[in-house]
Design a protein around this motif. Structure first.
Motif, PDB file in Angstrom:
ATOM      1  N   VAL A   1      -1.902 -22.344   6.581  1.00 24.39           N
ATOM      2  CA  VAL A   1      -2.524 -21.418   5.652  1.00 24.39           C
ATOM      3  C   VAL A   1      -2.361 -20.166   6.432  1.00 24.39           C
ATOM      4  CG1 VAL A   1      -4.628 -20.204   4.722  1.00 24.39           C
ATOM      5  CG2 VAL A   1      -4.223 -22.899   4.802  1.00 24.39           C
ATOM      6  N   LEU A   2      -2.376 -19.843   7.857  1.00 20.56           N
ATOM      7  CA  LEU A   2      -2.304 -18.674   8.765  1.00 20.56           C
ATOM      8  C   LEU A   2      -0.849 -18.425   8.521  1.00 20.56           C
ATOM      9  CD1 LEU A   2      -4.323 -19.065  11.543  1.00 20.56           C
ATOM     10  CD2 LEU A   2      -4.789 -17.435   9.893  1.00 20.56           C
ATOM     11  N   ASP A   3       0.077 -19.202   8.883  1.00 22.84           N
ATOM     12  CA  ASP A   3       1.560 -19.011   8.484  1.00 22.84           C
ATOM     13  C   ASP A   3       1.837 -18.547   7.231  1.00 22.84           C
ATOM     14  OD1 ASP A   3       1.793 -20.192  11.246  1.00 22.84           O
ATOM     15  OD2 ASP A   3       2.839 -22.185  10.736  1.00 22.84           O
ATOM     16  N   ASP A   4       1.326 -19.077   6.094  1.00 24.39           N
ATOM     17  CA  ASP A   4       1.703 -18.536   4.812  1.00 24.39           C
ATOM     18  C   ASP A   4       1.047 -16.923   4.881  1.00 24.39           C
ATOM     19  OD1 ASP A   4       2.823 -20.711   3.905  1.00 24.39           O
ATOM     20  OD2 ASP A   4       1.068 -21.626   2.934  1.00 24.39           O
ATOM     21  N   ALA A   5      -0.105 -16.689   5.352  1.00 25.57           N
ATOM     22  CA  ALA A   5      -0.648 -15.359   5.167  1.00 25.57           C
ATOM     23  C   ALA A   5       0.073 -14.646   5.989  1.00 25.57           C
ATOM     24  CB  ALA A   5      -2.006 -15.389   5.918  1.00 25.57           C
ATOM     25  N   VAL A   6       0.746 -14.956   7.066  1.00 23.68           N
ATOM     26  CA  VAL A   6       1.618 -14.036   7.999  1.00 23.68           C
ATOM     27  C   VAL A   6       2.713 -13.815   7.284  1.00 23.68           C
ATOM     28  CG1 VAL A   6       3.035 -13.829   9.879  1.00 23.68           C
ATOM     29  CG2 VAL A   6       0.554 -14.934  10.236  1.00 23.68           C
ATOM     30  N   ASP A   7       3.494 -14.729   6.519  1.00 27.72           N
ATOM     31  CA  ASP A   7       4.593 -14.507   5.781  1.00 27.72           C
ATOM     32  C   ASP A   7       4.470 -13.490   4.556  1.00 27.72           C
ATOM     33  OD1 ASP A   7       5.929 -16.366   7.647  1.00 27.72           O
ATOM     34  OD2 ASP A   7       5.795 -18.082   6.064  1.00 27.72           O
ATOM     35  N   SER A   8       3.306 -13.755   3.882  1.00 29.16           N
ATOM     36  CA  SER A   8       2.935 -12.912   2.880  1.00 29.16           C
ATOM     37  C   SER A   8       2.543 -11.478   3.380  1.00 29.16           C
ATOM     38  CB  SER A   8       1.688 -13.292   2.194  1.00 29.16           C
ATOM     39  OG  SER A   8       1.928 -14.586   1.563  1.00 29.16           O
ATOM     40  N   ALA A   9       1.803 -11.088   4.169  1.00 32.00           N
ATOM     41  CA  ALA A   9       1.808  -9.935   4.797  1.00 32.00           C
ATOM     42  C   ALA A   9       3.271  -9.194   5.179  1.00 32.00           C
ATOM     43  CB  ALA A   9       0.751  -9.860   6.028  1.00 32.00           C
ATOM     44  N   VAL A  10       3.844  -9.937   5.988  1.00 34.49           N
ATOM     45  CA  VAL A  10       5.061  -9.543   6.283  1.00 34.49           C
ATOM     46  C   VAL A  10       5.972  -8.939   5.078  1.00 34.49           C
ATOM     47  CG1 VAL A  10       7.391  -9.964   7.480  1.00 34.49           C
ATOM     48  CG2 VAL A  10       5.127 -10.625   8.659  1.00 34.49           C
ATOM     49  N   LEU A  11       6.034  -9.957   4.137  1.00 34.21           N
ATOM     50  CA  LEU A  11       6.839  -9.608   2.840  1.00 34.21           C
ATOM     51  C   LEU A  11       6.364  -8.386   2.304  1.00 34.21           C
ATOM     52  CD1 LEU A  11       9.086 -10.572   0.801  1.00 34.21           C
ATOM     53  CD2 LEU A  11       7.448 -11.869  -0.012  1.00 34.21           C
ATOM     54  N   LEU A  12       5.032  -8.246   2.023  1.00 34.70           N
ATOM     55  CA  LEU A  12       4.595  -6.999   1.389  1.00 34.70           C
ATOM     56  C   LEU A  12       4.950  -5.801   2.212  1.00 34.70           C
ATOM     57  CD1 LEU A  12       0.951  -8.150   0.418  1.00 34.70           C
ATOM     58  CD2 LEU A  12       2.859  -7.402  -1.004  1.00 34.70           C
ATOM     59  N   GLY A  13       4.786  -5.862   3.448  1.00 33.96           N
ATOM     60  CA  GLY A  13       5.302  -4.838   4.329  1.00 33.96           C
ATOM     61  C   GLY A  13       6.616  -4.389   4.268  1.00 33.96           C
ATOM     62  N   LEU A  14       7.481  -5.380   3.949  1.00 34.12           N
ATOM     63  CA  LEU A  14       8.858  -5.166   3.893  1.00 34.12           C
ATOM     64  C   LEU A  14       9.087  -4.611   2.369  1.00 34.12           C
ATOM     65  CD1 LEU A  14      10.451  -8.159   5.638  1.00 34.12           C
ATOM     66  CD2 LEU A  14      10.223  -5.825   6.557  1.00 34.12           C
ATOM     67  N   LEU A  15       8.395  -5.189   1.514  1.00 26.16           N
ATOM     68  CA  LEU A  15       8.345  -4.502   0.113  1.00 26.16           C
ATOM     69  C   LEU A  15       8.209  -3.181   0.074  1.00 26.16           C
ATOM     70  CD1 LEU A  15       7.526  -7.634  -2.175  1.00 26.16           C
ATOM     71  CD2 LEU A  15      10.101  -6.797  -1.898  1.00 26.16           C
ATOM     72  N   THR A  16       7.187  -2.914   0.719  1.00 22.66           N
ATOM     73  CA  THR A  16       6.550  -1.518   0.649  1.00 22.66           C
ATOM     74  C   THR A  16       7.492  -0.642   1.193  1.00 22.66           C
ATOM     75  OG1 THR A  16       4.448  -2.125   0.659  1.00 22.66           O
ATOM     76  CG2 THR A  16       4.714  -0.025   1.433  1.00 22.66           C
TER      77      THR A  16
END
Length: 77
Positions: free
Chosen positions: A11-26
């Motif tokens: 779950v933590l790994d998925d949350a990290v992946d999602s946060a990084v993806l949001l940062g990169l998309l931004t």
């Protein structure tokens, strides 16, 4: 653990992946911003996503949340 359940680490790994993806998309949006202040705002937003990812990545799922503050204070986490 029943089939289909996720571990805390997953779950933590998925949350990290999602946060990084949001940062990169931004940050990708910054490229198309025509207003410098809008671009700066987007950069600040991206930083918060990346900071969240770093915080989540450093979380140790084996350490209960209430104990992690104590370990941080001792410099052990």
């Amino acid at each position: 653990m029943a089939s289909g359940e996720s571990t805390e680490g997953e779950v933590l790994d998925d949350a990290v992946d999602s946060a990084v993806l949001l940062g990169l998309l931004t940050l990708q949006e910054v490229r198309t911003a025509t207003d410098p202040s809008a671009a700066a705002e987007l950069c600040l937003s991206a930083v918060s996503h990346i900071a969240l990812a770093a915080t989540l990545a450093s979380a140790d799922p084996a350490v209960p949340a209430d104990e992690s503050e104590h370990l941080c204070a001792e410099g052990r986490l």
